[in-house]
Motif scaffolding. Structure first.
Motif, short mmCIF file in Angstrom:
data_model
loop_
_atom_site.label_atom_id
_atom_site.label_comp_id
_atom_site.label_asym_id
_atom_site.label_seq_id
_atom_site.Cartn_x
_atom_site.Cartn_y
_atom_site.Cartn_z
N CYS A 39 0.64 -9.40 -0.97
CA CYS A 39 0.00 -10.71 -0.85
C CYS A 39 -0.44 -11.02 0.57
CB CYS A 39 0.93 -11.79 -1.38
SG CYS A 39 2.31 -12.15 -0.30
N CYS A 48 7.92 -7.66 0.58
CA CYS A 48 8.28 -7.52 1.99
C CYS A 48 9.77 -7.78 2.24
CB CYS A 48 7.44 -8.49 2.82
SG CYS A 48 7.75 -10.21 2.32
N CYS A 93 7.73 -11.85 5.45
CA CYS A 93 6.56 -12.58 5.93
C CYS A 93 6.90 -14.03 6.26
CB CYS A 93 5.44 -12.52 4.90
SG CYS A 93 5.86 -13.28 3.33
FE1 FES Z 1 4.15 -10.96 -0.02
FE2 FES Z 1 5.94 -11.51 1.86
S1 FES Z 1 4.22 -10.24 1.97
S2 FES Z 1 5.89 -12.18 -0.14
#
Ligand code: FES
Length: 681
Positions: A39, A48, A93
């Motif tokens: 995402c 992640c 993230c």
């Molecule tokens: Fe997708 Fe963290 S990169 S939830």
């Protein structure tokens, strides 16, 4: 002046300092740490996930405070509420770095995770597929800055994913505008990039965040059968496997008869192309149904096959492969729309990759075996034998590099040209043991675990019947006959008188051996004839002579290990193969089966685009030996006709098996009437 926090990632050990407030995902990217994301850091995909450590890490000389990462934020809370976040895990993230920290990246969050293969000696597969899902938020159209939706998608991919250039086929483009509007300008795309670093190709598009899987097909297109594995492109897990007969059989049993069909019939090659492409389409539909997935989610395929199958599949007339110098139209790997090769029932934009061929008679299937077994990395001198209508051989190791050749074994090993021969199918005799004293055989058939001397055998095989002898069965039968003194080293079948058993029956001027007699119960009488022995001798001599040529090239008389590849190789008993002299002598425990190594190579190429680049480079380094042109092939072929061999010694075999010293040559012109000579040992 305060120093920036130190972040150490495990298991990679990569470390560096980043400013306070840097998201873990950003730090990972900056430090080249393998942390997944679909995402793009929007807190949606959960790919992640990381496990931050707390407390003392003496190994790293670091103590990590409880608040080394920012507190759990709303996005993580929501994710935990809706989907559940494992205790101790954070979304990379969302969590930001506040002070020195050690962060573990679990295997499932690694982009290039390792897939451990079952066989202990097999190398792991590294996940690095050509197609990945990317979630993206696209700017809405603006009257004042008019650009197309595709251009704005490209801009967004460039910013979020550093995608330089995209390309899209018209059918996918037609779905872009509805998807963008339905997803409120958020979409997930399946992006394909080949291993040569070309433009990213948009294969499919979903409104919003697509949370599902993508799949690939690894296809092993053999002359007799077509086998396919359906694999998940995130972890190479096989969801379904299926196979079918190659419909080209109606044009000819073996490769050369198919080349002849093309030569003799106008439009013959096109007919065969259509047949095999149609079969691939059906196979894909079947396998998707078996795995219960939407065929549209199959976005890639890899194909391995021999050169003739390769050319016919690609729509290239194989006529040049029918005569010296056996020129391929191209030996390079081919990457193209999957629909071009008949895979019309999967994602319409799916891509297909055919592995490179090694030479005119050594195909992409052998390249796939080289990819799977990696003989160039091995210490022991390794002979890899892929037995089929045309045996393909690879010999090499780290020191000598790798050599390849193919040898025209013919279809005898597949049960053809054998009086009671048949393909491997329920009811076919696959295992044989001959009692050295009574000379009576007991057999086992495919589909039943009982030996024929078991009282339950007749009942257990009532449905399948005992229908004939398959390839592995005939190899065992001939080797057992040699061990029991029923044939001599030249392959002559002894008479009842010479062998002292009424299991030998006259057949014209020769003799046959009764392998299984169920006539008393209204069943069949299955024999091994002199003709069968001769057919097997020709096939095994070709195989051995091919191996010998490769050994000559390196300048050795022995090999350290033998790997039997191919579905058939998996069923051959190493001892019997060596008694027969199919393979050179080596310690019996060093003769192993690699199963369907070509199919595994196709799976590796599906999972890892670096493996595609690797095999393309390696194939260029493989030395090809052309058996048809080698002056010594005939000499080796003749010497290999004896069982196990006229001149080569088999010390490892002799240590395990004592072969009777018999001769049935009467010198009268008839075959097999001679007296038995004394036994050795
Ligand atoms: Fe997708 Fe963290 S990169 S939830």
């Amino acid at each position: 002046m305060t120093t920036d926090p130190l972040v150490i990632f495990t298991p990679s050990g990569k470390r560096g300092r980043v400013p306070v407030g840097t998201p873990v995902l950003t730090a990972a990217r900056q430090l080249g740490v393998d942390l997944d994301s679909v995402c793009g850091g929007n807190g949606i995909c959960s790919k992640c996930q990381v496990s931050p450590g707390v407390g003392a890490f003496p190994k790293h000389g670091l103590t990590v405070a409880e608040d080394a990462l920012s507190p759990i934020n709303k996005v993580e809370e929501r994710y935990d509420r809706v989907r559940g976040l494992t205790v101790g895990r954070r979304l990379g993230c969302q969590a930001t770095i506040q002070s020195d920290v050690v962060i573990d990246v679990p295997p499932e969050s690694q982009v290039h995770r390792q897939v451990v293969r079952k066989r202990a000696t097999a190398r792991d597969i590294t996940m690095n597929p050509a197609t990945r899902l990317r979630y993206i938020e696209v700017a809405e159209p603006d009257m004042h800055a008019p650009t197309g939706d595709l251009e704005r998608l490209g801009d967004a991919l460039r910013v979020a994913w550093e995608v330089e250039e995209i390309t899209i086929d018209l059918p996918v483009l037609t779905r872009l505008q509805p998807a963008l509007r339905k997803g409120d300008w958020k979409v997930t795309v399946a992006l394909f990039q080949d291993h040569n670093g070309g433009p990213h190709r948009v294969l499919d598009i979903w409104p919003g965040f697509y949370d599902g899987a993508l799949y690939g097909l690894a296809i092993d297109l053999g002359s007799t059968t077509i086998a396919a594995n359906l694999a998940d492109l995130s972890d190479a897990r096989i969801l379904a496997s299926t196979g079918m007969m190659n419909p080209q059989i109606k044009f000819g049993e073996d490769l050369m008869s198919r080349v002849s069909y093309s030569m003799m019939n106008a439009g013959g090659a096109a007919e065969m192309t259509a047949a095999v492409r149609d079969a691939l389409g059906r196979l894909a539909t079947e396998i998707a149904a078996e795995a219960d997935i939407d065929p549209r989610l199959i976005v890639e395929a890899t194909v391995v096959c021999n050169p003739v199958m390769h050319h016919i599949l690609m729509g290239i007339d194989p006529v040049e492969l029918g005569h010296a110098p056996f020129a391929l139209a191209t030996s390079d790997a081919m990457e193209q729309p999957a629909a071009n090769i008949g895979l019309t029932t999967i994602n319409p934009a799916a891509r297909a990759y055919a592995l490179p061929c090694i030479a005119g008679h050594v195909g992409a299937d052998a390249a796939a075996v080289a990819l799977s077994e990696a003989p160039h990395l091995a210490e022991p001198l390794t002979l890899i034998v892929d037995v089929g209508t045309n045996a393909e051989l690879l010999l090499g190791n780290r020191e000598h590099g790798v050599l390849a050749c193919s040898s025209p074994t013919g279809p005898a090993f597949e049960g053809a040209q054998i009086a009671h021969g048949q393909r491997a199918a329920p009811g076919a005799i696959e295992r044989v043991e001959i009692d050295p004293v009574t000379k009576i055989a007991r057999v086992r058939v495919i589909g039943c675990d009982l030996w024929s001397d078991d009282p339950e055998f007749a009942t257990a095989t009532a449905v399948s019947g005992i229908t004939g002898i398959c390839g592995s069965g005939i190899i065992e039968a001939v080797a057992e006959m040699r061990m029991a003194g029923l044939i001599d080293p030249s392959g002559l079948v002894g008479s009842a008188e010479a062998t002292g058993t009424d299991r030998m029956i006259p057949e014209g001027r020769t003799h046959s051996y009764i392998l299984h007699d169920a006539t008393g119960e209204g069943g069949p009488l299955i024999t091994v004839t002199q003709g069968d022995i001769r057919a097997i001798q020709l096939a095994k001599s070709a195989l051995f002579a091919g191996a010998r040529l490769l050994m000559d090239e390196i300048g050795v008389d022995t090999v350290d290990r033998v790997i039997l590849a191919g579905a058939f190789g998996a069923h051959i008993s190493p001892k019997h193969a060596m008694v027969l002299g199919m393979i050179p002598d080596c310690p019996l425990e060093h003769v192993t089966s690699a199963g369907n190594a070509a199919g595994t190579g196709a799976r590796i190429a599906l999972a890892d685009i670096d493996a595609r680049a690797g095999i393309e480079a390696r194939v260029r380094k493989i030395s090809k030996i052309e058996t048809a042109l080698a002056p010594r092939f005939q000499e080796h072929f003749v010497a290999a006709n004896a069982i196990p061999h006229a001149t080569a010694s088999f010390p490892n075999l002799s240590a395990e098996v004592t072969l009777p010293d018999v001769s049935f040559n009467t010198g009268s012109g008839g075959e097999g009437g001679g007296r038995r000579r004394r036994r050795r040992g």
